[in-house]
Scaffold this motif. Structure first.
Motif, PDB file in Angstrom:
ATOM      1  N   TYR A  36       0.815  -1.221   0.000  1.00 25.81           N
ATOM      2  CA  TYR A  36       0.000   0.000   0.000  1.00 25.81           C
ATOM      3  C   TYR A  36       0.844   1.265   0.000  1.00 25.81           C
ATOM      4  O   TYR A  36       0.309   2.358   0.149  1.00 25.81           O
ATOM      5  N   THR A  37       2.150   1.126  -0.152  1.00 23.58           N
ATOM      6  CA  THR A  37       3.020   2.300  -0.138  1.00 23.58           C
ATOM      7  C   THR A  37       3.543   2.595  -1.535  1.00 23.58           C
ATOM      8  O   THR A  37       3.833   1.681  -2.317  1.00 23.58           O
ATOM      9  N   ILE A  38       3.678   3.884  -1.833  1.00 21.56           N
ATOM     10  CA  ILE A  38       4.058   4.335  -3.169  1.00 21.56           C
ATOM     11  C   ILE A  38       5.541   4.720  -3.170  1.00 21.56           C
ATOM     12  O   ILE A  38       5.955   5.602  -2.409  1.00 21.56           O
ATOM     13  N   PRO A  39       6.353   4.085  -4.011  1.00 22.71           N
ATOM     14  CA  PRO A  39       7.760   4.491  -4.104  1.00 22.71           C
ATOM     15  C   PRO A  39       7.882   5.949  -4.536  1.00 22.71           C
ATOM     16  O   PRO A  39       7.049   6.465  -5.285  1.00 22.71           O
ATOM     17  N   VAL A  40       8.926   6.594  -4.065  1.00 25.79           N
ATOM     18  CA  VAL A  40       9.146   8.013  -4.351  1.00 25.79           C
ATOM     19  C   VAL A  40      10.126   8.163  -5.511  1.00 25.79           C
ATOM     20  O   VAL A  40      11.110   7.425  -5.615  1.00 25.79           O
ATOM     21  N   ARG A  84       6.723  12.927  -6.178  1.00 32.20           N
ATOM     22  CA  ARG A  84       7.803  13.731  -5.615  1.00 32.20           C
ATOM     23  C   ARG A  84       7.820  13.624  -4.093  1.00 32.20           C
ATOM     24  O   ARG A  84       6.780  13.547  -3.446  1.00 32.20           O
ATOM     25  N   ALA A  85       9.009  13.668  -3.527  1.00 34.03           N
ATOM     26  CA  ALA A  85       9.144  13.608  -2.073  1.00 34.03           C
ATOM     27  C   ALA A  85       8.531  14.828  -1.405  1.00 34.03           C
ATOM     28  O   ALA A  85       8.105  14.760  -0.247  1.00 34.03           O
ATOM     29  N   ASP A  86       8.474  15.947  -2.127  1.00 34.48           N
ATOM     30  CA  ASP A  86       7.934  17.180  -1.553  1.00 34.48           C
ATOM     31  C   ASP A  86       6.491  17.437  -1.980  1.00 34.48           C
ATOM     32  O   ASP A  86       5.973  18.545  -1.804  1.00 34.48           O
ATOM     33  N   ALA A  87       5.836  16.415  -2.535  1.00 32.20           N
ATOM     34  CA  ALA A  87       4.433  16.583  -2.924  1.00 32.20           C
ATOM     35  C   ALA A  87       3.602  16.929  -1.692  1.00 32.20           C
ATOM     36  O   ALA A  87       3.816  16.373  -0.613  1.00 32.20           O
ATOM     37  N   VAL A 129      -0.151   5.253   0.248  1.00 28.30           N
ATOM     38  CA  VAL A 129       0.602   6.221   1.046  1.00 28.30           C
ATOM     39  C   VAL A 129       2.011   6.373   0.487  1.00 28.30           C
ATOM     40  O   VAL A 129       2.688   5.374   0.216  1.00 28.30           O
ATOM     41  N   ARG A 130       2.422   7.612   0.302  1.00 28.49           N
ATOM     42  CA  ARG A 130       3.804   7.869  -0.122  1.00 28.49           C
ATOM     43  C   ARG A 130       4.763   7.259   0.897  1.00 28.49           C
ATOM     44  O   ARG A 130       4.621   7.463   2.100  1.00 28.49           O
ATOM     45  N   ASP A 131       5.729   6.516   0.412  1.00 29.94           N
ATOM     46  CA  ASP A 131       6.589   5.741   1.304  1.00 29.94           C
ATOM     47  C   ASP A 131       7.714   6.601   1.871  1.00 29.94           C
ATOM     48  O   ASP A 131       8.841   6.607   1.379  1.00 29.94           O
ATOM     49  N   ASP A 132       7.372   7.313   2.946  1.00 28.41           N
ATOM     50  CA  ASP A 132       8.367   8.055   3.714  1.00 28.41           C
ATOM     51  C   ASP A 132       8.627   7.378   5.060  1.00 28.41           C
ATOM     52  O   ASP A 132       9.201   7.993   5.966  1.00 28.41           O
ATOM     53  N   PHE A 133       8.198   6.129   5.210  1.00 25.33           N
ATOM     54  CA  PHE A 133       8.343   5.451   6.492  1.00 25.33           C
ATOM     55  C   PHE A 133       9.821   5.253   6.828  1.00 25.33           C
ATOM     56  O   PHE A 133      10.630   4.895   5.974  1.00 25.33           O
TER      57      PHE A 133
END
Length: 333
Positions: free
Chosen positions: A23-27, A74-77, A98-102
């Motif tokens: 469920y996580t989206i690579p950046v 983007r990481a800053d989205a 979910v954007r994968d910033d874990f």
């Protein structure tokens, strides 16, 4: 409307059979694979996206969910959550991606980051502190109140009351350290979903009143309601709870706590990880490598001694649960 009694039974028996395996989206990866759609009832039939307000995703006939070919997150989205609705055959389901910033630092705060901070263990405050200091996971313990609400407490009793014999209203009258009160699992989910750096590590407690499977199903229904699968890791001392979670969601990240199962046994039952005590691991630390070869993740609890942290990190453990997350975070920098 259904009478209350029958409505409760319907909710308890609720079944979801569509799942993603991630469920996580690579950046920063154009066209990145997010996950694959699975139907527990059988093969996919004409899988398609019914709704995607972000217009970022595509789903092929194999069930592969990807970012569109020219799209990269983007990481800053400004947004980090994206909801889509998919259909296969006559079944449809909505998922939150979910954007994968874990964080990937191995640090699991035991009952939240409470020891060196102002909040109570197993409180929203200790969760917020685990998030603030950057833990990979915040562990917490859940029981059912007498009126069927999942609530947080490490022990079977709190404030002189037996959790499973006390209503939510009575439990929330108990004042904890720093003015905290006993939170519900639902409140914990709502707080955790405000960020995407720290996982929830849900410990489902065994029940002497025969309510373990009811607890498991009730918590799972809340997870599906809030579509918070991306945040969830699961642990339990009750092997039936672990197996029930895998039955409900074959891709759930479930780890067993009790210590007597071999990696091969866990793999055979499709259990994602072992989460064993220091005592169990120290009997044969080679189990960490045996588990790794079997594709089983490893965690050790509850490690507060800095020297033991070093030993287990050197041995290749995947996660460490600790009351001293600040110390461990310094070691894994």
């Amino acid at each position: 409307m259904l009478p209350a009694m029958f409505a409760a039974v319907a909710a308890f028996g609720q079944s979801h059979h569509l799942h993603l395996d991630n469920y996580t989206i690579p950046v920063a990866k154009k066209g990145a694979l997010v996950g694959k759609l699975h139907d527990q009832k059988g093969p996919l039939s004409r899988p398609q996206i019914l709704e995607d307000t972000s217009n970022l995703f595509t789903l092929n006939k194999k069930g592969e969910l990807r970012l569109k070919k020219k799209q990269a997150l983007r990481a800053d989205a400004p947004a980090f959550q994206y909801t889509i609705t998919v259909q296969t055959g006559d079944s449809k389901e909505s998922f939150t991606l979910v954007r994968d910033d874990f964080h990937r630092n191995k640090v699991v705060a035991h009952r939240g980051a409470f020891k060196n901070n102002a909040g109570s263990e197993n409180s929203l405050t200790s969760l917020k502190d685990a998030i603030r200091i950057g833990c990979e996971g915040s562990e917490f313990d859940v029981w059912l109140s007498s009126d069927g609400v999942p609530v947080l407490s490490h022990d079977p009793h709190i404030g002189g009351k037996v959790v499973e014999e006390t209503t939510l209203a009575e439990l929330q009258k108990i004042e904890l350290k720093n003015g905290d009160r006993v939170p519900t699992f639902e409140e914990y989910i709502q707080e955790a979903m405000k960020q995407n750096g720290t996982h929830m590590v849900l410990e489902l407690k065994p029940s002497k009143k025969g309510r373990a499977i009811e607890l498991t199903q009730t918590c799972y229904n809340l997870i599906r309601k809030y579509q918070c699968q991306a945040w969830m890791l699961y642990i339990s001392f009750d092997y039936d709870i672990c197996k029930k979670l895998v039955e409900l969601d074959p891709f759930a990240k479930v780890a067993y706590l009790n210590g007597e199962k071999s990696p091969a046994e866990l793999k055979a039952d499709k259990i994602w990880g072992l989460d064993y005590s220091m005592k169990a691991i120290d009997k044969d630390i080679s189990i960490l490598q045996t588990a790794k070869k079997a594709g089983i993740t490893t965690n050790i609890w509850t490690v507060n001694d800095p020297a033991k942290m070093d030993e287990y990190l050197k041995a290749g453990v995947d996660y460490i649960t600790t009351n001293e997350p600040e110390i461990l975070l310094q070691k894994v920098k």
